[in-house]
Design a protein around this motif. Structure first.
Motif, PDB file in Angstrom:
ATOM      1  N   PRO A 156       0.848  -1.243  -0.071  1.00  0.00           N
ATOM      2  CA  PRO A 156      -0.022   0.308  -0.048  1.00  0.00           C
ATOM      3  C   PRO A 156       0.762   1.245  -0.166  1.00  0.00           C
ATOM      4  CG  PRO A 156       0.012  -1.020   2.172  1.00  0.00           C
ATOM      5  CD  PRO A 156       0.748  -2.179   1.307  1.00  0.00           C
ATOM      6  N   PRO A 157       0.427   2.241  -0.611  1.00  0.00           N
ATOM      7  CA  PRO A 157       1.172   3.711  -0.453  1.00  0.00           C
ATOM      8  C   PRO A 157       0.949   4.212   0.795  1.00  0.00           C
ATOM      9  CG  PRO A 157      -0.975   3.778  -1.604  1.00  0.00           C
ATOM     10  CD  PRO A 157      -0.855   2.602  -1.374  1.00  0.00           C
ATOM     11  N   LYS A 158       1.755   5.036   0.983  1.00  0.00           N
ATOM     12  CA  LYS A 158       2.016   5.894   2.423  1.00  0.00           C
ATOM     13  C   LYS A 158       0.949   6.794   2.637  1.00  0.00           C
ATOM     14  CE  LYS A 158       5.199   7.780   5.579  1.00  0.00           C
ATOM     15  NZ  LYS A 158       6.574   8.440   5.425  1.00  0.00           N
ATOM     16  N   PRO A 159      -0.091   6.939   3.419  1.00  0.00           N
ATOM     17  CA  PRO A 159      -0.939   7.886   3.748  1.00  0.00           C
ATOM     18  C   PRO A 159      -0.387   8.832   4.383  1.00  0.00           C
ATOM     19  CG  PRO A 159      -1.541   6.224   5.149  1.00  0.00           C
ATOM     20  CD  PRO A 159      -0.208   5.952   4.596  1.00  0.00           C
ATOM     21  N   PRO A 160      -0.807  10.295   4.081  1.00  0.00           N
ATOM     22  CA  PRO A 160      -2.195  10.434   3.426  1.00  0.00           C
ATOM     23  C   PRO A 160      -2.324  10.645   2.071  1.00  0.00           C
ATOM     24  CG  PRO A 160      -0.873  12.502   4.158  1.00  0.00           C
ATOM     25  CD  PRO A 160      -0.216  11.509   4.792  1.00  0.00           C
ATOM     26  N   LEU A 161      -3.489  10.006   1.543  1.00  0.00           N
ATOM     27  CA  LEU A 161      -3.454  10.042   0.076  1.00  0.00           C
ATOM     28  C   LEU A 161      -4.882  10.175  -0.373  1.00  0.00           C
ATOM     29  CD1 LEU A 161      -5.130   7.049  -0.370  1.00  0.00           C
ATOM     30  CD2 LEU A 161      -2.871   6.046   0.447  1.00  0.00           C
ATOM     31  N   ILE A 162      -5.237  10.426  -1.523  1.00  0.00           N
ATOM     32  CA  ILE A 162      -6.308  10.659  -1.962  1.00  0.00           C
ATOM     33  C   ILE A 162      -6.924   9.390  -2.415  1.00  0.00           C
ATOM     34  CG2 ILE A 162      -7.912  12.070  -3.845  1.00  0.00           C
ATOM     35  CD1 ILE A 162      -6.026  14.422  -3.529  1.00  0.00           C
ATOM     36  N   PRO A 163      -7.853   8.770  -2.296  1.00  0.00           N
ATOM     37  CA  PRO A 163      -8.418   7.323  -2.717  1.00  0.00           C
ATOM     38  C   PRO A 163      -8.984   7.766  -4.267  1.00  0.00           C
ATOM     39  CG  PRO A 163      -9.066   7.612  -0.446  1.00  0.00           C
ATOM     40  CD  PRO A 163      -8.787   9.012  -0.971  1.00  0.00           C
ATOM     41  N   GLY A 164      -9.244   6.374  -4.765  1.00  0.00           N
ATOM     42  CA  GLY A 164      -9.875   6.411  -5.930  1.00  0.00           C
ATOM     43  C   GLY A 164      -9.394   6.169  -7.246  1.00  0.00           C
ATOM     44  N   PHE A 165      -9.880   5.182  -8.076  1.00  0.00           N
ATOM     45  CA  PHE A 165      -8.995   4.635  -9.247  1.00  0.00           C
ATOM     46  C   PHE A 165      -9.920   4.916 -10.572  1.00  0.00           C
ATOM     47  CE2 PHE A 165      -7.843   1.926  -5.741  1.00  0.00           C
ATOM     48  CZ  PHE A 165      -6.513   2.103  -5.879  1.00  0.00           C
ATOM     49  N   GLU A 166     -11.237   5.495 -10.457  1.00  0.00           N
ATOM     50  CA  GLU A 166     -11.742   5.855 -11.706  1.00  0.00           C
ATOM     51  C   GLU A 166     -12.533   7.215 -11.650  1.00  0.00           C
ATOM     52  OE1 GLU A 166     -14.455   2.872 -12.797  1.00  0.00           O
ATOM     53  OE2 GLU A 166     -14.973   2.525 -10.800  1.00  0.00           O
ATOM     54  N   CYS A 167     -12.743   8.085 -12.496  1.00  0.00           N
ATOM     55  CA  CYS A 167     -13.556   8.799 -12.609  1.00  0.00           C
ATOM     56  C   CYS A 167     -14.150   9.378 -14.026  1.00  0.00           C
ATOM     57  CB  CYS A 167     -12.706  10.187 -11.914  1.00  0.00           C
ATOM     58  SG  CYS A 167     -11.406  10.936 -13.215  1.00  0.00           S
ATOM     59  N   SER A 168     -15.014  10.407 -14.157  1.00  0.00           N
ATOM     60  CA  SER A 168     -15.298  10.786 -15.318  1.00  0.00           C
ATOM     61  C   SER A 168     -15.430  12.362 -15.359  1.00  0.00           C
ATOM     62  CB  SER A 168     -16.887  10.503 -15.873  1.00  0.00           C
ATOM     63  OG  SER A 168     -17.891  10.861 -14.708  1.00  0.00           O
ATOM     64  N   GLY A 169     -15.210  13.067 -16.437  1.00  0.00           N
ATOM     65  CA  GLY A 169     -15.253  14.464 -16.374  1.00  0.00           C
ATOM     66  C   GLY A 169     -15.005  15.266 -17.617  1.00  0.00           C
ATOM     67  N   ILE A 170     -14.417  16.333 -17.663  1.00  0.00           N
ATOM     68  CA  ILE A 170     -14.226  17.279 -18.703  1.00  0.00           C
ATOM     69  C   ILE A 170     -12.596  17.505 -19.033  1.00  0.00           C
ATOM     70  CG2 ILE A 170     -14.902  19.318 -20.010  1.00  0.00           C
ATOM     71  CD1 ILE A 170     -17.538  18.989 -18.848  1.00  0.00           C
ATOM     72  N   VAL A 171     -12.109  17.516 -19.989  1.00  0.00           N
ATOM     73  CA  VAL A 171     -10.708  17.812 -20.104  1.00  0.00           C
ATOM     74  C   VAL A 171     -10.501  19.215 -19.957  1.00  0.00           C
ATOM     75  CG1 VAL A 171      -8.825  17.669 -21.680  1.00  0.00           C
ATOM     76  CG2 VAL A 171     -10.258  15.858 -21.836  1.00  0.00           C
ATOM     77  N   GLU A 172      -9.678  19.707 -18.959  1.00  0.00           N
ATOM     78  CA  GLU A 172      -9.695  21.205 -18.810  1.00  0.00           C
ATOM     79  C   GLU A 172      -8.247  21.636 -19.186  1.00  0.00           C
ATOM     80  OE1 GLU A 172     -11.387  22.793 -15.201  1.00  0.00           O
ATOM     81  OE2 GLU A 172      -9.474  23.076 -14.455  1.00  0.00           O
ATOM     82  N   SER A 173      -7.225  20.786 -19.236  1.00  0.00           N
ATOM     83  CA  SER A 173      -5.981  21.061 -20.068  1.00  0.00           C
ATOM     84  C   SER A 173      -5.290  19.873 -20.309  1.00  0.00           C
ATOM     85  CB  SER A 173      -5.254  21.877 -19.168  1.00  0.00           C
ATOM     86  OG  SER A 173      -4.613  21.323 -17.967  1.00  0.00           O
TER      87      SER A 173
END
Lengths: 417, 417
Positions: B93-110
């Motif tokens: 496992p990575p060392k916390p603190p961390l932002i969880p989450g492996f998938e998302c949807s959205g809009i390309v911003e740059s």
């Protein structure tokens, strides 16, 4: 295998024990065959052990039961598994004496009641649960396939087990597709050659073959890369393909289990389909099989999960004779015969042997001298032995010997390429 | 996962630690977001353990590097593996603190330098090696896929991990074909529902689903047969199909390894793709994972050989982020989007949750209350808690509790079917 013990008991009762010597003259055989039309010549394994347990005898001819076809045999396939049977080095071996052999080709001579799909005179190839190495054999109709017109009996006897096994491992267990890579041990053997041909039926498949140096010239066109069986093939493959291979087909077992798994790419499949390294001249079969079972490293499912790997086992004989796989194999055979008819696959026959030459044939497989399939040709006369014959003192299974070693006595073996 | 430790260190340095409470009012959040355009809201896992390790904070917004796309996130997927990450119950496992989450949807911003294939404003879904549960995320272009026009952001966040995993297990690991049968645990979960839909894209496939009784009405049309998770499913399956099944997909592990292998037909494949039974409220992650590893029964390759069986493991996250599987997954995604566009598959969304509701969402997965996917909807406001809230005393991961048990507090959870 469920019905084998009964068959063996019948064989024991019926056996007439006319042993035919290795150098029995042909004329005498023909006379013997013609004396009693209900008798036939067959290879008998008198007990588990070395080559001296094999002999050719007269047996009562079988008659087809319900759902069976009676075949006048023309040619039989000889496989590594026959050596393991001879040593009793298989799971739940039947009780000897028995007639070995799991595949043959020939002509339908009669048909049991309620048996459909074949007619007398049909040219066929067939699987048999033992009993194939005889002049006549009966087997359930589900294990019998019509031969293409252009296929010879020798080719047919080289076809069934090896091509079905190769096809099912590549396409049903391991899911071979375009662009993949395959590592195959014993690439010069009859399964290895079938694997190489089937791989070439898929675009852009890379085949890494492992074989004795003596076979490299003969098989180099059938594979993409070839390595010596004594080389460190893991390193050699990684030089060419650092990420590994998609499919490993392992007929050796032992240390090769771990090496094969380690060589897989993610989502790759390792298929264990034999354990020929178990056959080292050991005749204490129980201890041999127990040792093999325990010595192989067990695998934790979590390791496969973390590494994204597939570990599989494949035994065509178990599938056919213990697990009701006849219908599934029939479908595969139809596809294979289509490939044969298109000229995309063609069995490689290493050599033809008379029934009386079964010991020399087995020695050749044991010494890994063959390229392609060894065939027992029922109509072939045994070649007279040469002066330097030493079968009785060096036979496989009698003494502990190096299976890697060359056989100095090759010149005494008659074979036809 | 190789680059995670570095990312986590960055997170630790940058963290501004503005904790936003669960019942933080919406207006205040919007103000907070608008104060500094270089900051974003994100879910932070402060350390491994129970739900109390999760909070919503302000973080410095990431900028895309070479080959990366920056996405303004609309929705994120929540998966069982996120619970395992929270507990540190994964390999390396990575060392916390961390932002969880492996998938998302959205809009390309740059778009980073030397990054091709996407334009600002593209609607996309993406895999991320952690960091998905935030308003903005950057991820390599290989993990980004354009969304079909008719796909919603919620559907897209429910699509990537589950459908790719289901597809690869069924068609690349296990080789699903016409007429086969599949047993799937957690049939009401998001992978289970993807498996059921993909099975229905192949003619004549029988699906045996296992799920809590409470879900049977909701999912009974998606599977052929359904069994309660407390039933003896081995016996139940054998009543219907005495010879077993062709494919077992197991996300539970433990005793189910052996049961799954035993249920396979010859040439059948058992695929382990998770170990959700490990998540039982245990917070001592090292001991938990070590125990799980050792308790599972190892398998002898000879057993697979004798029984003609396939044992496989599948971890999409390892494939993507440790094993370079991006190109292979891209090919699979193209096939899946084609099936989506044909209307043959459609993600089932169980419920939408605000970032601040991540604890309740995790509790719902832990209690196996969901049918289909839980989505963190970035633009959703948290639903005010009801009077009978008891999150703080019964949260998953804090206490040993029966994961089979019903959650009496379901009514406090806001969700949209």
């Amino acid at each position: 295998m469920a019905n084998v013990t009964t068959d063996s008991a019948d064989i024991a009762e019926e056996e007439t024990e006319h042993m035919i010597e290795n150098n029995f003259v042909v004329e005498a055989e023909n006379v013997a065959s013609s004396i009693d039309p209900k008798e036939m010549r067959a290879v008998i394994l008198a007990g588990f052990g070395g080559l001296n347990k094999l002999r050719v005898t007269k047996k009562t001819m079988p008659e087809p039961q319900h759902g069976e076809v009676k075949i006048r045999v023309k040619a039989c396939g000889l496989n590594f598994v026959d050596l393991m049977v001879r040593q009793g080095n298989i799971d739940s071996p039947p009780k000897p004496p028995l007639i070995p052999g799991f595949e043959c080709s020939g002509i339908v001579e009669s048909i049991g009641e309620n048996t459909h799909g074949f007619e007398i005179g049909d040219r066929v190839m067939a699987f048999v649960c033992y009993n194939a190495w005889a002049e006549v054999v009966c087997t359930p109709v589900d294990y019998v396939y019509k031969m293409p017109d252009k296929m010879s009996f020798q080719e047919a006897a080289a076809f069934s087990l090896n091509y079905v096994a190769a096809y099912m491992m590549l396409f049903e267990v391991a899911n071979l597709r375009e662009g993949m890579s395959v590592l195959v041990h014993s690439a010069g053997g009859s399964v290895g050659q079938a694997v190489a041909q089937l791989c070439s039926s898929v675009p852009n498949v890379t085949v890494f073959g492992i074989a004795s140096c003596s076979k490299h010239v003969a098989i180099r066109d059938s594979v993409t890369h070839i390595f010596d069986r004594n080389a460190d093939y893991v390193q050699e493959v990684k030089k060419i393909s650092p990420e590994g291979v998609d499919i490993v087909l392992d007929c050796l077992s032992g240390e090769h289990n771990g090496k094969g798994l380690a060589l897989l790419k993610p989502l790759g499949a390792y298929v264990l389909y034999g354990a020929s390294n178990m056959v080292t001249g050991e005749t204490k079969s129980f201890f041999s099989i127990a040792k093999s079972w325990w010595q192989v490293e067990k695998v934790n499912p979590f390791k496969l999960y973390e590494e994204n790997k597939v570990m599989a086992g494949f035994s065509l004989l178990n599938l056919l004779f213990k697990q009701g796989g006849g219908v599934r194999v029939k479908t595969v055979m139809d596809k294979l015969l289509s490939l044969y008819n298109q000229g995309r696959i063609k069995p490689v026959v290493d050599s033809l042997w008379a029934l009386e030459e079964v010991k020399e044939a087995m020695q050749r497989i044991h010494d890994r001298g063959n390229v392609g399939k060894l065939i027992l040709d029922i109509e072939k006369s045994p070649t007279p032995l040469m002066a330097n014959d030493s079968t009785e003192t060096s036979e496989a299974g009698e003494e502990e010997e190096d299976p890697e070693g060359d056989n100095d006595n090759k010149e005494r073996m008659p074979f036809i390429q």
